[in-house]
Scaffold this motif. Structure first.
Motif, PDB file in Angstrom:
ATOM      1  N   ILE B 259      34.380  32.845  44.284  1.00 39.88           N
ATOM      2  CA  ILE B 259      35.721  33.270  44.687  1.00 39.88           C
ATOM      3  C   ILE B 259      35.601  34.176  45.908  1.00 39.88           C
ATOM      4  CG2 ILE B 259      37.781  34.549  43.970  1.00 39.88           C
ATOM      5  CD1 ILE B 259      37.190  33.620  41.100  1.00 39.88           C
ATOM      6  N   LEU B 260      36.344  33.841  46.974  1.00 41.78           N
ATOM      7  CA  LEU B 260      36.193  34.535  48.252  1.00 41.78           C
ATOM      8  C   LEU B 260      37.151  35.715  48.415  1.00 41.78           C
ATOM      9  CD1 LEU B 260      35.804  31.350  50.508  1.00 41.78           C
ATOM     10  CD2 LEU B 260      33.995  32.768  49.507  1.00 41.78           C
ATOM     11  N   ILE B 261      37.999  35.937  47.426  1.00 41.52           N
ATOM     12  CA  ILE B 261      38.930  37.074  47.501  1.00 41.52           C
ATOM     13  C   ILE B 261      38.143  38.344  47.209  1.00 41.52           C
ATOM     14  CG2 ILE B 261      41.000  38.112  46.505  1.00 41.52           C
ATOM     15  CD1 ILE B 261      41.626  35.129  45.517  1.00 41.52           C
ATOM     16  N   PRO B 262      38.045  39.260  48.193  1.00 42.60           N
ATOM     17  CA  PRO B 262      37.179  40.421  48.007  1.00 42.60           C
ATOM     18  C   PRO B 262      37.558  41.200  46.745  1.00 42.60           C
ATOM     19  CG  PRO B 262      37.907  40.266  50.297  1.00 42.60           C
ATOM     20  CD  PRO B 262      38.682  39.239  49.523  1.00 42.60           C
ATOM     21  N   GLU B 266      33.507  40.578  42.027  1.00 43.34           N
ATOM     22  CA  GLU B 266      32.782  41.849  41.885  1.00 43.34           C
ATOM     23  C   GLU B 266      33.234  42.675  40.683  1.00 43.34           C
ATOM     24  OE1 GLU B 266      34.124  40.537  44.546  1.00 43.34           O
ATOM     25  OE2 GLU B 266      32.666  40.546  46.184  1.00 43.34           O
ATOM     26  N   MET B 267      34.430  42.397  40.140  1.00 46.30           N
ATOM     27  CA  MET B 267      34.903  43.175  38.986  1.00 46.30           C
ATOM     28  C   MET B 267      34.077  42.896  37.738  1.00 46.30           C
ATOM     29  SD  MET B 267      39.012  42.669  39.402  1.00 46.30           S
ATOM     30  CE  MET B 267      39.558  43.698  38.036  1.00 46.30           C
ATOM     31  N   VAL B 268      33.389  41.767  37.726  1.00 50.58           N
ATOM     32  CA  VAL B 268      32.700  41.337  36.505  1.00 50.58           C
ATOM     33  C   VAL B 268      31.237  41.786  36.545  1.00 50.58           C
ATOM     34  CG1 VAL B 268      32.090  39.346  35.103  1.00 50.58           C
ATOM     35  CG2 VAL B 268      34.236  39.359  36.397  1.00 50.58           C
ATOM     36  N   ALA B 269      30.813  42.503  35.512  1.00 53.76           N
ATOM     37  CA  ALA B 269      29.436  42.993  35.446  1.00 53.76           C
ATOM     38  C   ALA B 269      28.478  41.823  35.309  1.00 53.76           C
ATOM     39  CB  ALA B 269      29.282  43.931  34.248  1.00 53.76           C
ATOM     40  N   PRO B 270      27.270  41.962  35.869  1.00 57.83           N
ATOM     41  CA  PRO B 270      26.274  40.897  35.668  1.00 57.83           C
ATOM     42  C   PRO B 270      25.911  40.799  34.187  1.00 57.83           C
ATOM     43  CG  PRO B 270      25.396  42.686  37.062  1.00 57.83           C
ATOM     44  CD  PRO B 270      26.781  43.080  36.666  1.00 57.83           C
ATOM     45  N   PRO B 271      25.468  39.638  33.754  1.00 57.83           N
ATOM     46  CA  PRO B 271      25.158  39.487  32.326  1.00 57.83           C
ATOM     47  C   PRO B 271      23.934  40.326  31.937  1.00 57.83           C
ATOM     48  CG  PRO B 271      24.506  37.519  33.561  1.00 57.83           C
ATOM     49  CD  PRO B 271      25.239  38.395  34.525  1.00 57.83           C
ATOM     50  N   THR B 272      24.001  40.889  30.747  1.00 54.68           N
ATOM     51  CA  THR B 272      22.822  41.598  30.225  1.00 54.68           C
ATOM     52  C   THR B 272      21.828  40.548  29.721  1.00 54.68           C
ATOM     53  OG1 THR B 272      23.772  41.615  28.019  1.00 54.68           O
ATOM     54  CG2 THR B 272      24.271  43.511  29.426  1.00 54.68           C
ATOM     55  N   VAL B 347      38.215  36.977  33.319  1.00 60.28           N
ATOM     56  CA  VAL B 347      37.364  37.477  32.227  1.00 60.28           C
ATOM     57  C   VAL B 347      37.398  39.001  32.260  1.00 60.28           C
ATOM     58  CG1 VAL B 347      35.837  35.455  32.284  1.00 60.28           C
ATOM     59  CG2 VAL B 347      35.284  37.467  33.663  1.00 60.28           C
ATOM     60  N   PRO B 348      37.095  39.645  31.129  1.00 63.16           N
ATOM     61  CA  PRO B 348      37.132  41.100  31.111  1.00 63.16           C
ATOM     62  C   PRO B 348      36.205  41.688  32.179  1.00 63.16           C
ATOM     63  CG  PRO B 348      36.919  40.242  28.880  1.00 63.16           C
ATOM     64  CD  PRO B 348      36.745  39.094  29.812  1.00 63.16           C
ATOM     65  N   PRO B 349      36.581  42.759  32.867  1.00 61.62           N
ATOM     66  CA  PRO B 349      37.773  43.580  32.648  1.00 61.62           C
ATOM     67  C   PRO B 349      38.969  43.136  33.463  1.00 61.62           C
ATOM     68  CG  PRO B 349      36.413  44.614  34.297  1.00 61.62           C
ATOM     69  CD  PRO B 349      35.725  43.330  33.935  1.00 61.62           C
ATOM     70  N   GLN B 350      38.938  41.893  34.014  1.00 65.81           N
ATOM     71  CA  GLN B 350      40.058  41.443  34.843  1.00 65.81           C
ATOM     72  C   GLN B 350      41.318  41.219  34.005  1.00 65.81           C
ATOM     73  OE1 GLN B 350      38.126  37.869  36.247  1.00 65.81           O
ATOM     74  NE2 GLN B 350      37.593  38.846  38.194  1.00 65.81           N
ATOM     75  N   THR B 351      42.447  41.561  34.609  1.00 65.27           N
ATOM     76  CA  THR B 351      43.749  41.234  34.036  1.00 65.27           C
ATOM     77  C   THR B 351      44.635  40.819  35.200  1.00 65.27           C
ATOM     78  OG1 THR B 351      44.664  43.439  34.344  1.00 65.27           O
ATOM     79  CG2 THR B 351      43.512  43.052  32.268  1.00 65.27           C
TER      80      THR B 351
END
Ligand code: ZN
Ligand code: ZN
Ligand code: ZN
Ligand code: ZN
Lengths: 451, 451
Positions: B259-262, B266-272, B347-351
């Motif tokens: 997704i190219l929308i800045p 980036e809101m989504v944490a990398p997977p543990t 996906v969390p934490p996106q709303t």
């Protein structure tokens, strides 16, 4: 040279009769695209043939065979060939026009009954076909009537070609023109062609048209999934055809109208000074463009740039996408197969044959950059060459002189952004100069209302 | 702990009756989206209520009021509330399901009569609603029948919420759930929720689902001309809305799904590491994805990347364009107003509340770069939050244990790429752990054939 006063007096004396004749022609709903009106097109052909005979024209109705429309096989309406004069000392002029019209009804937004000629309070004659193209055809008839009734010899040999399928793709005409252009044909010996089936640039200045753009129309299809997919289940797991297609389409033209396909804009030579001065001299403004577009959205504030954009540069327009979601509302589909439609208006020396390979190889190389597993298909849907005539030919000089003598002003020399395919047919079949002599004003609204 | 042999024997003994009961349910065409079948949805509600009463459940049919569908005002079908047990020493489990179905007919491609349950030679039960969602609802009924007939006490207090409008937007349900979650309501005291209305990842491994993506759906409209224009006349003279829109749409997502929308990705944490190991453990392959997509078009050859693309990353899909040319053939139109449709799965934490401002400001700034005189309008058509549950909660531990005891294997722990809005309604209204316990296999084809 001013028009002979005797002729002008004849026109004034006979104006009511000329208008009544136009009203009679408009009253025949010769809609070529509507099978239920096919007999009206034939009726109109016979009506026109009789009027031509009455002013001394030798005529022939030519059977053009059959065609299919809306799944029905129909007889094509006949074309009318005509001739007066065979003097080897005179030039021979071929005149083209069409007697069929587009559909029209009050439910389409007409204020008046479209097939009843109405004289507007400003003097304009309103009715379907009054401007496109029965009015111009009857203009020729009026001139012939003057010569016939007053036993005046025409200054040229005249040939006529009037068709009844122009609004439906001129079916059958190409073959007829090619055949009659052969030695012994009706058009054998023709020195120039005059077509009256377009419009002035504005409502103020008569025009002569010397160029038309060509066209090449593409469908670019990207396909992948076996069927439409749900974006919840497949979003970010597969190569989506729409993503690929939108990226490809975005690489064709920029927001300023510049064509991004390498080599396409570059094929066209920059304008010469004398060419620029033609555009500078045109009686036209940015306001005219924006009024006809219905909004202040011209690409430039410079009139010459805007006019050249329409008339002497190629343009690329994105028309739409087949297969994508196009309805109202919010459907979360990943379409399996999407076909982007775009076309390029061509100007000399561009032709579909020289431009298409550039388009195809560019699209293929841009698609390769996407590393997509989807499939790309490029189709050329149709095309036509552009046309430009020599404005210094005696055919144009004669038309300029005629314009001056009637309107007391120089005509605008215009090129049109669209196509009138029959122009190219005559130019290529006869190899002579072709001139477009519009009789309609820029606000006549061909195919829209009032004309 | 293995399932009690007494229970397994009961199931075997009663299998024919269970299947006949499912056949009776499938035979009622309770299509909520078809007004002419509304009485069948009501009939289905009463049928189900009677069967629940017969196994000892206290029930209530709740009138949900009226709604409008296809311009017609209709009574909503009633929801069914039910309860057994009120022992404060036991956990209270709320079970949700729906008894309405999607339309189905042989002309849609069904091989069998969709409302006649058919036993396929491989043992699958084929009929509309057999998997979505009458089968799962009747699964609960079968369990209750075992306890009732054998006078076994349930190990939990049970609450039921069965609705008849799920396939038509669950109208009226949100208000009901909120109301009944209040003190004194039917859902007061509920400790966890179990929803059986989704599918296994494959045909081999039972699954428990702990996450769903949310959604935000946009329509981006670019308009300019007062009406559709002809590309011959206006090409390269005006700002074309399609050119602007296609450029904007091309800046949203790249060919790899990024997704190219800045700020959005980036809101989504990398997977543990422990999260990655869940995806590694799933019984799934690239071949499974490509088989369900119908083509070899997966974005990656790495199974974990593809599964995370669906389950734990946002995705952006371009759906189509409203107002552009979408038919077959070659129309040379410059559309006056075009609305691009796209949506982002969240996906969390996106709303929607946190993502929409990023989308809007990015589109506005990209549009400003075009220097277009056209007009941009951005509309949010609808949206919903994502949901993720704690897989270590006792609710999930109990479901894992139940799965092991029946299937003798560990369940896949899955997140779904789509939405099941009622999940969020229960999670937010009750503030308890919600679990999705799919009873259908990955090839059941919800909303398609056979289910
Ligand atoms: Zn015409
Ligand atoms: Zn026309
Ligand atoms: Zn369902
Ligand atoms: Zn469903």
């Amino acid at each position: 040279m001013a028009a002979p006063s005797e002729f002008l007096k004849f026109v004034d004396t006979n104006a009511d009769g000329f208008i009544q004749r136009l009203a009679d022609a408009v009253a025949i709903p010769s809609i070529s695209g509507d099978a239920s009106h096919r007999s009206d097109v034939v009726k109109m052909a016979k009506w026109l043939e009789n009027h031509l005979k009455a002013v001394g024209v030798e005529t022939q109705l030519v059977d053009l065979g059959k065609h299919k429309m809306d799944g029905e096989e129909l007889d094509l309406p006949p074309a009318i060939l005509g001739r007066i004069g065979n003097d080897p000392k005179k030039k021979t002029v071929l005149v083209y026009g069409h007697f069929d019209v587009q559909p029209a009804s009050k439910s389409d937004g007409w204020d008046t009954e479209p097939f009843t000629l109405k004289i507007h309070e400003d003097g304009r004659l309103i009715g379907r076909g009054s401007s496109d193209d029965k009015g111009p055809v009857l203009g020729w008839l009026n001139v012939l009537q003057y010569h016939f009734q007053n036993k005046k010899e025409l200054p040229v040999n005249l040939r006529c070609c009037f068709e009844g399928m122009e609004e439906s793709g001129s079916e059958g005409l190409d073959d007829l023109v090619k055949k009659e252009s052969q030695p012994g044909g009706w058009f054998d010996g023709v020195d120039c062609v005059c077509i009256s089936d377009n419009y002035w640039l504005n409502t103020r200045t008569p025009a002569l048209t010397y160029g038309l753009r060509g066209l090449t129309y593409f469908k670019v299809t990207v396909s992948g999934p076996g069927r439409d997919l749900h974006s919840g289940v497949f979003g970010r797991t597969v190569h989506e055809p729409m993503t690929d297609l939108i990226i490809l389409m975005s690489k064709l033209v920029d927001g300023s109208g510049k064509i991004l396909i390498p080599g396409v804009d570059e094929m066209v030579a920059p304008p010469t000074n004398s060419e620029r001065s033609i555009y500078e001299g045109l009686n036209y403004s940015i306001a005219d463009v924006e009024e006809s577009a219905g909004a202040s959205i011209a690409l430039s504030a410079n009139k010459v740039d805007v006019l050249m954009g329409r008339m002497r540069y190629p343009s690329l327009s994105l028309h739409g996408i087949e297969g994508a979601f196009s309805g109202v509302g919010a459907k979360t589909v990943i379409p399996a197969k999407v076909g982007g439609k775009f076309s390029i208006r061509l100007v000399p020396p561009q032709t579909p044959d020289t431009v298409n390979p550039l388009v195809i190889s560019y699209l293929e190389s841009e698609f390769a950059k996407l590393n997509s597993k989807n499939k790309l298909t490029i189709e050329s849907l149709h095309g036509g060459k552009p046309w430009v005539a020599d404005v210094n030919h005696w055919n144009f000089e004669a038309a300029k002189a005629a314009t001056r003598s009637i309107y007391k002003q120089e005509p605008d020399l215009t090129r049109e952004g669209g196509s009138i395919p029959v122009t190219l047919t005559f130019a290529e079949s006869l190899g002579v100069n072709v001139l477009l002599l519009p009789m309609g004003r820029g606000d006549d609204g061909a195919h829209l209302l009032i004309s």
